[in-house]
Design an enzyme around this catalytic site. Structure first.
Site, PDB file in Angstrom:
ATOM      1  N   SER A  21      76.190  13.673 -27.006  1.00 28.24           N
ATOM      2  CA  SER A  21      76.450  14.183 -25.655  1.00 28.24           C
ATOM      3  C   SER A  21      76.114  13.134 -24.602  1.00 28.24           C
ATOM      4  CB  SER A  21      75.655  15.470 -25.402  1.00 28.24           C
ATOM      5  OG  SER A  21      74.261  15.215 -25.348  1.00 28.24           O
ATOM      6  N   ASP A  33      68.197   9.438 -24.242  1.00 30.12           N
ATOM      7  CA  ASP A  33      69.514   9.275 -24.869  1.00 30.12           C
ATOM      8  C   ASP A  33      70.507   8.588 -23.938  1.00 30.12           C
ATOM      9  OD1 ASP A  33      68.294  10.634 -26.905  1.00 30.12           O
ATOM     10  OD2 ASP A  33      69.863  12.146 -27.135  1.00 30.12           O
TER      11      ASP A  33
END
Length: 396
Positions: A146, A204
């Site tokens: 994502s 991330d």
């Protein structure tokens, strides 16, 4: 709006060491995984915006006139710091999802619309565009899929609105952005991650933006400037797990057995520190003995992760199979199933790698031979992309 198509990619991530310990203030080391998400954006002339996500079989298009009405009701004049619950619900109504819906298609569409409306908010009228996003990363496996998606969207939309550079140097096959441009990409990508995850750590999207390796501790993110590129086998056990439940289980053990758990977490922290030190030395003068140390650290950390309760029979099997071929593996991410990685030292015969891959596939696992320490978000020419990537982007 750019006059021609733009090709962007961003990497996934693996946690090298420090998963779970990082929740309790210890160091985690993350590296960019050279399985990438790719995005193609090109202008349209029909007053429409189309988003195609072939990995999940989703495709939507919207009239620019309707998006402009949404923008007027949605976007205030200030710089956004986080999506509000009211904004997210308004987007769900617009795309036709029920309140509370949180499947992968819904979240991907919401993140796109949020970033499109805010990044392009100064454009009059809103730009017509065609976007295709295709990924080598499996979704829901803890590999930062994502974040790679959000980073690609942020970079492409910023470039299309001429907020950052949108072209390669003449003759270049690929290129990166300046440090200031990367900070802007990362800020917007973090907002996309907030739409998807609510309260992400920021690790991330940062590793996907800058690439290489990052050290994360107590909310502070530090880029490791010089690291070697390491070859790995990445294995997805395909066993589903709940990150939330696993994190809660470690916390419960810490409350119940503090004199046992605190030394374990401190030891995991020491493993992360030693790994960071060795990677720094390897970047200057790599030697075979460094890989021996990395393998020992992998083995020790995997035992620690089992001890704190985040192992799984599938991960034990992964470690047993690779050990039978003289290789060393550990889980990466939440554990309880999910993914693990295996270090491939230099000079390892390809026949050993292939035999290991076949044995893992025989267990019902998915396997990729790839590298970590990969470049972050990048611009590409068509000639620089592999044929399967171009086919996926051009056939949607």
């Amino acid at each position: 709006m750019l006059p021609e198509a733009l090709l962007v990619s961003a990497p996934g991530k693996v946690i090298l060491h420090g998963e779970h310990a990082v929740v309790h203030g210890k160091i985690a080391l993350a590296e960019a995984l050279n399985l990438r998400t790719f995005l193609r954006i090109k202008p349209r002339k029909d007053e429409k915006v189309r988003l195609s996500l072939p990995n999940i079989g989703a495709e939507r298009d919207w009239d620019v006139s309707k998006l402009q009405l949404l923008r007027e009701a949605f976007v205030d004049s200030g710089e956004p710091t986080a999506p509000t619950p009211e904004q997210v619900e308004k987007l769900k109504v617009f795309v036709g999802f029920m309140t509370g819906s949180a499947d992968s298609e819904c979240l991907a569409l919401l993140a796109f619309l949020y970033l499109y409306l805010f990044i392009c908010r100064k454009q009059r009228p809103l730009p017509s565009m065609d976007i295709v996003v295709w990924s080598e990363l499996p979704t829901g496996a803890g590999l930062g899929s994502s974040a790679a998606y959000s980073v690609c969207l942020a970079a492409a939309l910023l470039a299309s609105c001429e907020e950052i550079t949108g072209h390669l140097r003449e003759g270049a096959a690929s290129g990166r952005w300046t440090e200031e441009e990367l900070k802007l990409i990362n800020r917007w990508a973090f907002l996309g991650e907030k739409v998807i995850h609510g309260n992400p750590s920021g690790v991330d999207n940062s590793i996907s933006t800058w690439g290489g390796a990052l050290r994360f501790q107590a909310g502070n993110i530090l880029s490791l400037q010089r690291i070697p590129v390491l070859r790995i086998l990445l294995t997805n056990t395909k066993v589903p797990r709940s990150t939330k439940a696993l994190v809660a289980g470690v916390k419960d053990k810490l409350v119940k057995f503090p004199e046992i758990m605190n030394p374990l977490l401190a030891s995991i922290n020491a493993i992360s520190q030693e790994c960071e030190r060795v990677l720094g030395v390897m970047a200057v003068a790599p030697a075979p003995e460094h890989y021996v140390v990395l393998e020992e650290l992998i083995d020790m950390n995997q035992h620690h992760l089992n001890a704190i309760g985040v192992g799984h029979a599938s991960l034990d099997r992964l470690c047993q199979v690779t050990a039978s071929h003289g290789l060393h593996s550990k889980l990466t991410g939440a554990g309880g199933g999910g993914c693990g990685f295996t270090l491939l030292r230099p000079g390892l015969e390809q026949s050993v790698v292939e035999a290991t891959k076949q044995a893992l596939i025989g267990c019902g696992f998915e396997c990729w031979e790839t590298t970590i320490g990969a470049p972050g978000v990048s611009l590409h020419s068509e000639s620089s992309l592999k044929a399967d990537v171009l086919q996926a982007l051009n056939s949607s």
